[in-house]
Design a protein around this motif. Structure first.
Motif, PDB file in Angstrom:
ATOM      1  N   ALA A 225       0.833  -1.204   0.000  1.00 15.51           N
ATOM      2  CA  ALA A 225       0.000   0.000   0.000  1.00 15.51           C
ATOM      3  C   ALA A 225       0.870   1.257   0.000  1.00 15.51           C
ATOM      4  N   VAL A 226       1.919   1.267   0.813  1.00 12.11           N
ATOM      5  CA  VAL A 226       2.817   2.421   0.866  1.00 12.11           C
ATOM      6  C   VAL A 226       3.488   2.631  -0.486  1.00 12.11           C
ATOM      7  N   ALA A 227       3.940   1.556  -1.104  1.00 10.58           N
ATOM      8  CA  ALA A 227       4.604   1.671  -2.411  1.00 10.58           C
ATOM      9  C   ALA A 227       3.648   2.235  -3.456  1.00 10.58           C
ATOM     10  N   ASP A 228       2.422   1.741  -3.474  1.00  6.35           N
ATOM     11  CA  ASP A 228       1.451   2.233  -4.452  1.00  6.35           C
ATOM     12  C   ASP A 228       1.154   3.714  -4.250  1.00  6.35           C
ATOM     13  N   VAL A 229       1.027   4.122  -2.993  1.00  5.07           N
ATOM     14  CA  VAL A 229       0.710   5.520  -2.691  1.00  5.07           C
ATOM     15  C   VAL A 229       1.892   6.429  -3.025  1.00  5.07           C
ATOM     16  N   VAL A 230       3.078   6.040  -2.603  1.00 11.45           N
ATOM     17  CA  VAL A 230       4.265   6.872  -2.815  1.00 11.45           C
ATOM     18  C   VAL A 230       4.547   7.059  -4.304  1.00 11.45           C
ATOM     19  N   THR A 231       4.463   5.987  -5.071  1.00 12.88           N
ATOM     20  CA  THR A 231       4.814   6.074  -6.488  1.00 12.88           C
ATOM     21  C   THR A 231       3.717   6.695  -7.341  1.00 12.88           C
ATOM     22  N   GLY A 232       2.481   6.741  -6.826  1.00 10.00           N
ATOM     23  CA  GLY A 232       1.385   7.297  -7.622  1.00 10.00           C
ATOM     24  C   GLY A 232       0.691   8.467  -6.960  1.00 10.00           C
ATOM     25  N   PHE A 233       1.373   9.141  -6.039  1.00  7.75           N
ATOM     26  CA  PHE A 233       0.727  10.163  -5.224  1.00  7.75           C
ATOM     27  C   PHE A 233       0.254  11.357  -6.040  1.00  7.75           C
ATOM     28  N   HIS A 262       9.640  15.584  -1.947  1.00 15.00           N
ATOM     29  CA  HIS A 262      10.623  14.567  -1.563  1.00 15.00           C
ATOM     30  C   HIS A 262      11.130  14.782  -0.146  1.00 15.00           C
ATOM     31  N   ASP A 263      11.592  16.016   0.143  1.00 13.03           N
ATOM     32  CA  ASP A 263      12.284  16.292   1.403  1.00 13.03           C
ATOM     33  C   ASP A 263      11.346  16.479   2.593  1.00 13.03           C
ATOM     34  N   ASP A 264      10.200  17.118   2.367  1.00 12.46           N
ATOM     35  CA  ASP A 264       9.354  17.547   3.481  1.00 12.46           C
ATOM     36  C   ASP A 264       8.090  16.716   3.667  1.00 12.46           C
ATOM     37  N   VAL A 265       7.787  15.845   2.706  1.00 10.96           N
ATOM     38  CA  VAL A 265       6.570  15.033   2.809  1.00 10.96           C
ATOM     39  C   VAL A 265       6.895  13.535   2.811  1.00 10.96           C
ATOM     40  N   LEU A 266       7.441  13.041   1.708  1.00  8.03           N
ATOM     41  CA  LEU A 266       7.688  11.603   1.625  1.00  8.03           C
ATOM     42  C   LEU A 266       8.765  11.142   2.605  1.00  8.03           C
ATOM     43  N   GLN A 267       9.911  11.808   2.584  1.00  7.03           N
ATOM     44  CA  GLN A 267      11.026  11.358   3.419  1.00  7.03           C
ATOM     45  C   GLN A 267      10.704  11.332   4.907  1.00  7.03           C
ATOM     46  N   GLY A 280      11.388  -9.056   7.785  1.00 10.73           N
ATOM     47  CA  GLY A 280      10.344 -10.069   7.833  1.00 10.73           C
ATOM     48  C   GLY A 280       9.392 -10.034   6.664  1.00 10.73           C
ATOM     49  N   LEU A 281       9.730  -9.263   5.642  1.00  7.04           N
ATOM     50  CA  LEU A 281       8.866  -9.179   4.474  1.00  7.04           C
ATOM     51  C   LEU A 281       9.068 -10.388   3.563  1.00  7.04           C
ATOM     52  N   THR A 282       8.059 -10.705   2.812  1.00 10.18           N
ATOM     53  CA  THR A 282       8.154 -11.798   1.846  1.00 10.18           C
ATOM     54  C   THR A 282       7.493 -11.363   0.548  1.00 10.18           C
ATOM     55  N   GLY A 283       7.846 -12.022  -0.530  1.00 13.28           N
ATOM     56  CA  GLY A 283       7.154 -11.847  -1.795  1.00 13.28           C
ATOM     57  C   GLY A 283       6.924 -10.409  -2.199  1.00 13.28           C
ATOM     58  N   ASP A 284       5.649 -10.056  -2.325  1.00 20.62           N
ATOM     59  CA  ASP A 284       5.277  -8.728  -2.810  1.00 20.62           C
ATOM     60  C   ASP A 284       5.701  -7.636  -1.849  1.00 20.62           C
ATOM     61  N   GLY A 285       5.785  -7.950  -0.555  1.00 29.43           N
ATOM     62  CA  GLY A 285       6.248  -6.963   0.408  1.00 29.43           C
ATOM     63  C   GLY A 285       7.676  -6.549   0.146  1.00 29.43           C
ATOM     64  N   LEU A 286       8.521  -7.520  -0.157  1.00 28.96           N
ATOM     65  CA  LEU A 286       9.920  -7.227  -0.484  1.00 28.96           C
ATOM     66  C   LEU A 286      10.016  -6.428  -1.779  1.00 28.96           C
ATOM     67  N   ARG A 287       9.216  -6.824  -2.772  1.00 23.90           N
ATOM     68  CA  ARG A 287       9.233  -6.091  -4.042  1.00 23.90           C
ATOM     69  C   ARG A 287       8.772  -4.650  -3.844  1.00 23.90           C
ATOM     70  N   ALA A 288       7.748  -4.466  -3.019  1.00 26.00           N
ATOM     71  CA  ALA A 288       7.241  -3.119  -2.758  1.00 26.00           C
ATOM     72  C   ALA A 288       8.292  -2.265  -2.059  1.00 26.00           C
ATOM     73  N   GLN A 289       8.995  -2.842  -1.098  1.00 24.74           N
ATOM     74  CA  GLN A 289      10.041  -2.111  -0.389  1.00 24.74           C
ATOM     75  C   GLN A 289      11.144  -1.671  -1.355  1.00 24.74           C
ATOM     76  N   GLU A 290      11.511  -2.556  -2.267  1.00 30.08           N
ATOM     77  CA  GLU A 290      12.528  -2.207  -3.258  1.00 30.08           C
ATOM     78  C   GLU A 290      12.029  -1.112  -4.190  1.00 30.08           C
ATOM     79  N   GLU A 291      10.750  -1.178  -4.577  1.00 30.68           N
ATOM     80  CA  GLU A 291      10.172  -0.153  -5.439  1.00 30.68           C
ATOM     81  C   GLU A 291      10.245   1.222  -4.787  1.00 30.68           C
ATOM     82  N   ILE A 292       9.975   1.268  -3.494  1.00 32.38           N
ATOM     83  CA  ILE A 292      10.008   2.542  -2.772  1.00 32.38           C
ATOM     84  C   ILE A 292      11.411   3.131  -2.802  1.00 32.38           C
ATOM     85  N   GLY A 293      12.412   2.291  -2.517  1.00 33.71           N
ATOM     86  CA  GLY A 293      13.789   2.772  -2.525  1.00 33.71           C
ATOM     87  C   GLY A 293      14.210   3.303  -3.882  1.00 33.71           C
ATOM     88  N   LEU A 294      13.884   2.560  -4.931  1.00 31.30           N
ATOM     89  CA  LEU A 294      14.247   2.988  -6.280  1.00 31.30           C
ATOM     90  C   LEU A 294      13.506   4.262  -6.669  1.00 31.30           C
TER      91      LEU A 294
END
Length: 320
Positions: A225-233, A262-267, A280-294
């Protein structure tokens, strides 16, 4: 004693009903914290009524013209966008009441949030009209158009998406209000928007803490959910007439742009939740975490390019 927050993670994905029930205790705690922290304030006390006078029309007063306003051009644009965003409150209330429900602590929060946001709109509209900061006819026509179209959240996939979205959106609104006040050139405007921004910050803390709890009980789903929101905000006011043009002028004017986003809202939210450190993430959770970083790395690069273009544009304007 095993509570909803301490039980083992379900093998299957959490449904919205299960998740909202599991967060009941957290909502009650956060609601009580909010009610203790929130300070009562009166919109009329932040409006310079002595500056008001009749408009033309049935009152036979003076017609509006741009030179009557003390507010800077960029803040005038931002004030209209911010107010029209608040004006769609009935649609927002419907959205969150549909997702979170009207019972128990959830329902109490939904109604309290709606009441506080309504106070923001009252204060801003009264200020704008009393100080003649904007064209009242154009403002009313924009309001009718915007509210007639309603609002539907971009990330309406799940309750988790809604919680994640408002955690970032409330902070974005707070930042936009504060920067609008700082650039306004009017101490009364700055004072009013600072008061509103204080409320928005409390709203952000409420949702951010809920999101933290959700990450502890449904980490993979919450991370997605965080990845979807951050990348499509997108801000909820993106449907306002002329929004893209207004947003561009607000970006150049330093109200809200890629660097600020970037600096004052997302970060700040990502850092507080330690999103990139969640284990402790698995599957899609790990992929989402990587998406956020990228995505954050790419957004930072875009912000640098934007700043370079902005500085070049401002330098040309200074020469002219």
């Amino acid at each position: 004693m095993t509570t909803a927050l301490s039980r083992p993670r379900a093998a299957r994905p959490w449904t919205d009903v299960q998740l909202l029930h599991a967060l009941d205790e957290v909502v009650e705690v956060e609601l009580n914290r909010h009610l203790k922290a929130a300070k009562e304030w009166m919109p009329h006390e932040y409006v310079p009524w002595s500056a008001a006078r009749d408009f033309d029309g049935v009152m036979g007063g003076q017609a509006w013209s741009p030179e009557q306003s003390q507010v800077s051009d960029v803040s005038r644009i931002a004030l209209v966008v911010n107010l029209l965003t608040e004006d769609n409150l009935p649609s927002y209330h419907h959205e969150i009441a549909t997702v979170f429900g009207r019972d128990g602590a959830w329902g109490t929060w939904v109604h309290r949030w709606t009441a506080e946001e309504g106070r923001h709109a009252i204060a801003m509209r009264d200020y704008l009209l009393a100080t003649r900061a904007v064209d009242p006819v154009e403002l009313e026509r924009f309001r009718m158009t915007h509210m007639s179209e309603g609002f539907e959240a971009d990330n309406s996939h799940s309750a988790l998406h809604s919680i994640a979205y408002v955690a970032f959106q409330e902070l974005a609104t707070r930042v936009s209000h504060r920067n609008t006040g700082h650039h306004s050139g009017d101490p009364a405007c700055d004072r009013m928007l600072a008061r509103i921004a204080t409320d928005e910050n409390l709203h952000m803390v409420f949702y951010r803490n809920l999101l933290a709890a959700a990450l502890s009980i449904a980490p993979d789903q919450a991370m997605r959910a965080v990845a979807d929101v951050v990348t499509g905000f997108r801000m909820p006011g993106h449907g306002i007439p002329g929004f893209e043009r207004s947003a561009a002028r607000m970006a150049i004017g330093g109200i809200y742009n890629l660097r600020i986003h970037h600096d004052d809202v997302l970060q700040p939210v990502l850092r507080h939740l330690r999103i990139l450190e969640v284990s402790g993430l698995t599957g899609d959770g790990l992929r989402a975490q990587e998406e956020i970083g990228l995505f954050m790395n790419g957004l930072s690069d875009q912000a640098v390019k934007f700043e370079e273009r902005r500085e070049a544009m401002l330098a040309r304007r200074r020469k002219d």
